[in-house]
Write a protein that holds these residues in place. Structure first.
Motif, mmCIF file in Angstrom:
data_model
loop_
_atom_site.group_PDB
_atom_site.id
_atom_site.type_symbol
_atom_site.label_atom_id
_atom_site.label_comp_id
_atom_site.label_asym_id
_atom_site.label_seq_id
_atom_site.Cartn_x
_atom_site.Cartn_y
_atom_site.Cartn_z
ATOM 1 N N LEU A 1 5.225 3.065 3.167
ATOM 2 C CA LEU A 1 4.284 2.156 2.493
ATOM 3 C C LEU A 1 4.099 3.036 1.167
ATOM 4 N N ALA A 2 3.753 4.023 1.892
ATOM 5 C CA ALA A 2 3.205 4.675 0.677
ATOM 6 C C ALA A 2 3.832 5.236 -0.272
ATOM 7 N N GLU A 3 5.028 5.241 -0.083
ATOM 8 C CA GLU A 3 6.183 5.647 -1.020
ATOM 9 C C GLU A 3 5.877 4.203 -1.769
ATOM 10 N N GLY A 4 5.721 2.926 -1.551
ATOM 11 C CA GLY A 4 5.882 2.083 -2.541
ATOM 12 C C GLY A 4 4.870 2.338 -3.573
ATOM 13 N N LEU A 5 3.712 2.721 -2.649
ATOM 14 C CA LEU A 5 1.839 2.427 -3.013
ATOM 15 C C LEU A 5 1.982 3.177 -4.027
ATOM 16 N N VAL A 6 2.276 4.854 -4.310
ATOM 17 C CA VAL A 6 2.304 5.460 -5.352
ATOM 18 C C VAL A 6 3.090 5.186 -6.795
ATOM 19 N N THR A 7 3.367 4.331 -6.724
ATOM 20 C CA THR A 7 3.412 3.556 -8.053
ATOM 21 C C THR A 7 2.648 2.305 -8.730
ATOM 22 N N LEU A 8 1.644 2.212 -7.541
ATOM 23 C CA LEU A 8 0.436 2.111 -8.316
ATOM 24 C C LEU A 8 -0.754 2.979 -8.569
ATOM 25 N N VAL A 9 -0.574 4.250 -7.261
ATOM 26 C CA VAL A 9 -1.638 5.220 -7.357
ATOM 27 C C VAL A 9 -1.426 5.712 -8.273
ATOM 28 N N THR A 10 -0.133 6.398 -9.044
ATOM 29 C CA THR A 10 -0.429 7.103 -9.704
ATOM 30 C C THR A 10 -0.920 5.997 -11.667
ATOM 31 N N PRO A 11 0.064 5.100 -11.951
ATOM 32 C CA PRO A 11 -0.287 5.088 -13.159
ATOM 33 C C PRO A 11 -1.963 4.233 -12.782
ATOM 34 N N LEU A 12 -2.980 4.008 -11.857
ATOM 35 C CA LEU A 12 -4.187 3.380 -11.554
ATOM 36 C C LEU A 12 -5.325 4.411 -11.348
ATOM 37 N N ASP A 13 -4.920 5.342 -10.971
ATOM 38 C CA ASP A 13 -6.013 6.837 -10.335
ATOM 39 C C ASP A 13 -6.851 5.771 -9.664
ATOM 40 N N PRO A 14 -6.723 5.807 -8.311
ATOM 41 C CA PRO A 14 -8.113 5.146 -8.246
ATOM 42 C C PRO A 14 -8.502 5.622 -7.400
ATOM 43 N N GLU A 15 -10.198 5.491 -7.055
ATOM 44 C CA GLU A 15 -10.354 6.270 -6.030
ATOM 45 C C GLU A 15 -10.336 6.327 -4.576
ATOM 46 N N LEU A 16 -9.758 5.238 -4.509
ATOM 47 C CA LEU A 16 -9.594 5.119 -3.378
ATOM 48 C C LEU A 16 -8.473 3.824 -2.402
ATOM 49 N N VAL A 17 -8.276 3.879 -1.422
ATOM 50 C CA VAL A 17 -7.007 2.785 -0.624
ATOM 51 C C VAL A 17 -7.592 1.977 0.123
ATOM 52 N N VAL A 18 -7.349 1.255 0.732
ATOM 53 C CA VAL A 18 -8.141 0.754 2.135
ATOM 54 C C VAL A 18 -6.621 -0.003 2.362
ATOM 55 N N ILE A 19 -6.857 -0.009 3.851
ATOM 56 C CA ILE A 19 -5.676 -0.600 4.570
ATOM 57 C C ILE A 19 -6.583 -1.275 5.250
ATOM 58 N N GLY A 20 -5.732 -2.572 5.176
ATOM 59 C CA GLY A 20 -6.071 -4.074 6.094
ATOM 60 C C GLY A 20 -5.255 -4.507 6.513
ATOM 61 N N GLY A 21 -5.416 -6.005 7.020
ATOM 62 C CA GLY A 21 -4.510 -6.405 7.628
ATOM 63 C C GLY A 21 -4.426 -6.762 9.100
ATOM 64 N N SER A 22 -3.218 -7.121 10.013
ATOM 65 C CA SER A 22 -3.162 -6.847 10.937
ATOM 66 C C SER A 22 -2.835 -5.696 11.523
ATOM 67 N N LEU A 23 -1.452 -5.049 10.575
ATOM 68 C CA LEU A 23 -1.618 -3.426 11.001
ATOM 69 C C LEU A 23 -2.897 -2.613 11.263
ATOM 70 N N ALA A 24 -4.065 -2.585 10.354
ATOM 71 C CA ALA A 24 -5.003 -2.463 10.039
ATOM 72 C C ALA A 24 -5.532 -1.455 11.816
ATOM 73 N N GLN A 25 -5.423 -2.330 13.005
ATOM 74 C CA GLN A 25 -6.131 -1.508 14.060
ATOM 75 C C GLN A 25 -4.992 -0.181 14.606
#
Length: 375
Positions: free
Chosen positions: A300-324
């Motif tokens: 999941l992180a490998e896919g997420l990094v393609t957004l994190v790198t260009p957008l430079d967010p301060e926070l990633v929130v993991i939600g949904g059923s698997l957030a448990q």
């Protein structure tokens, strides 16, 4: 709010709105504070506050600090003066909440529905659920100030479902138009992931943050983007909608699918069920399960990094059923991003769980109600 008529009514309406805005912007205020905030004379503010008290839009706050003497009267916006409803339309069912104008939830109702339900029956179920939630709150649906609806799929500016890969017979439904014809109050429709990140910004893990990525993990992977404190829609209102991308980096589920099949070959599980099965085994101390969960989270992180790198967010929130899964999921994502990002964001788990979309729909409805009342 009642609309005055005759000479001077428009100016009085503007003054009422100014005082209401001042009340909405604070927990409580004195008459002098309201007059200053609304840029009105004390006498004018006094008359307007008395009208708002009479009409039920304001209430006097009784001091509770035990001060002696006669402290200045304090006033607050009365949330019970109106109500809104928020609805989430998901892959497995519906959830509705009714809240007062201060955002306090006073009733809720839920219903499980199959994903292949015909659109006409799904629409009817949404209307029925709103009516049930309103009845629990002692209201009728027609008494609501506004309704917000969050649904899976690409939603255009008119509230039409342009594309849905989760719900059958949902693509092309003019959802806002169809529901507005059945629920005769102001109603707006938005994509579920945008409402989820809106909810986290309002009441969840993203409070006080401005640039946030919300990662939904469940039977599907979805994204909500908050940029500059505002949910990002994109040029085609499709921002964050991943759809069914077969060659994307979100193939991380194969780690937990392979584990589930090897550990329990007699049971064929869907990706979500396989992930939940692996999580359960990992919590019980199964090393192979823990490795599968970590590989899944890293994917999941490998896919997420393609957004994190260009957008430079301060926070990633993991939600949904698997957030448990908590740190079993957030930990590997955080470690991967820390290893590859120049400015790695903080990674946390959602505080709202499966209610995030519905909470966001309530906030969406409240925003629309404020536009109607204070615009």
């Amino acid at each position: 709010m009642r609309q005055a008529s005759g000479d001077g009514s428009f100016l009085r309406r503007l003054n009422q709105v100014a005082v209401l805005r001042a009340l909405r912007g604070t927990e409580s205020a004195t008459l002098a504070e309201l007059a200053k905030a609304a840029q009105l004379s004390r006498a004018t503010a006094d008359g307007i506050v008395e009208t708002l008290l009479r009409d039920g839009w304001a209430e006097e706050v009784v001091p509770s600090d035990g001060l002696r003497g006669r402290p200045a009267r304090r006033f607050a916006f009365r949330g019970e003066a109106g109500h809104v409803a928020g609805v989430s339309v998901g892959a497995t069912g519906l959830l509705a909440m009714v809240a007062d104008l201060n955002g306090r939830v006073v009733a809720r109702a839920a219903e499980s529905l199959p994903s292949d339900l015909p659109s006409a029956r799904r629409l009817a179920a949404v209307v029925d659920l709103v009516e049930r939630a309103c009845a629990e709150a002692g209201l009728t649906a027609g008494a609501l100030t506004a309704v917000g609806v969050g649904t899976t799929g690409v939603i255009d500016g008119e509230g039409r479902v342009v594309k849905s890969v989760v719900l059958e017979d949902w693509t092309g439904v003019r959802l806002q138009q169809e529901l507005a014809a059945r629920i005769p109050v102001p109603l707006r429709v938005e994509n579920d992931m945008r409402l989820a990140v809106l909810a986290e910004h309002w009441q969840g893990a993203a409070r006080g943050r401005r640039d946030v990525i919300y990662l939904h993990t469940g039977s599907r992977i979805g994204l909500g983007l908050l940029l500059g404190g505002v949910p990002h829609r994109g040029s085609h209102a499709a921002a964050g909608e991943l759809g069914g991308q077969p060659n994307s980096r979100w193939g991380a589920f194969h780690h937990v699918l392979d584990f589930a099949l090897s550990a329990d070959p007699g049971e064929l599980r869907a990706p979500l069920q396989a992930a939940l099965f692996a999580l359960e085994r990992a919590r019980a101390g199964d090393g192979r399960a823990a490795a599968a969960v970590e590989a899944f989270a890293t994917g999941l992180a490998e896919g997420l990094v393609t957004l994190v790198t260009p957008l430079d967010p301060e926070l990633v929130v993991i939600g949904g059923s698997l957030a448990q899964a908590g740190e079993l999921l957030a930990g590997p994502v955080r470690r991967y991003l820390e290893g590859v990002c120049l400015y790695p964001p903080e990674v946390v788990v959602s505080e709202l769980g499966g209610e995030a979309v519905c909470v966001g729909a309530v906030r969406f409805a409240l925003d629309h109600a404020e536009q109607l009342l204070l615009g």
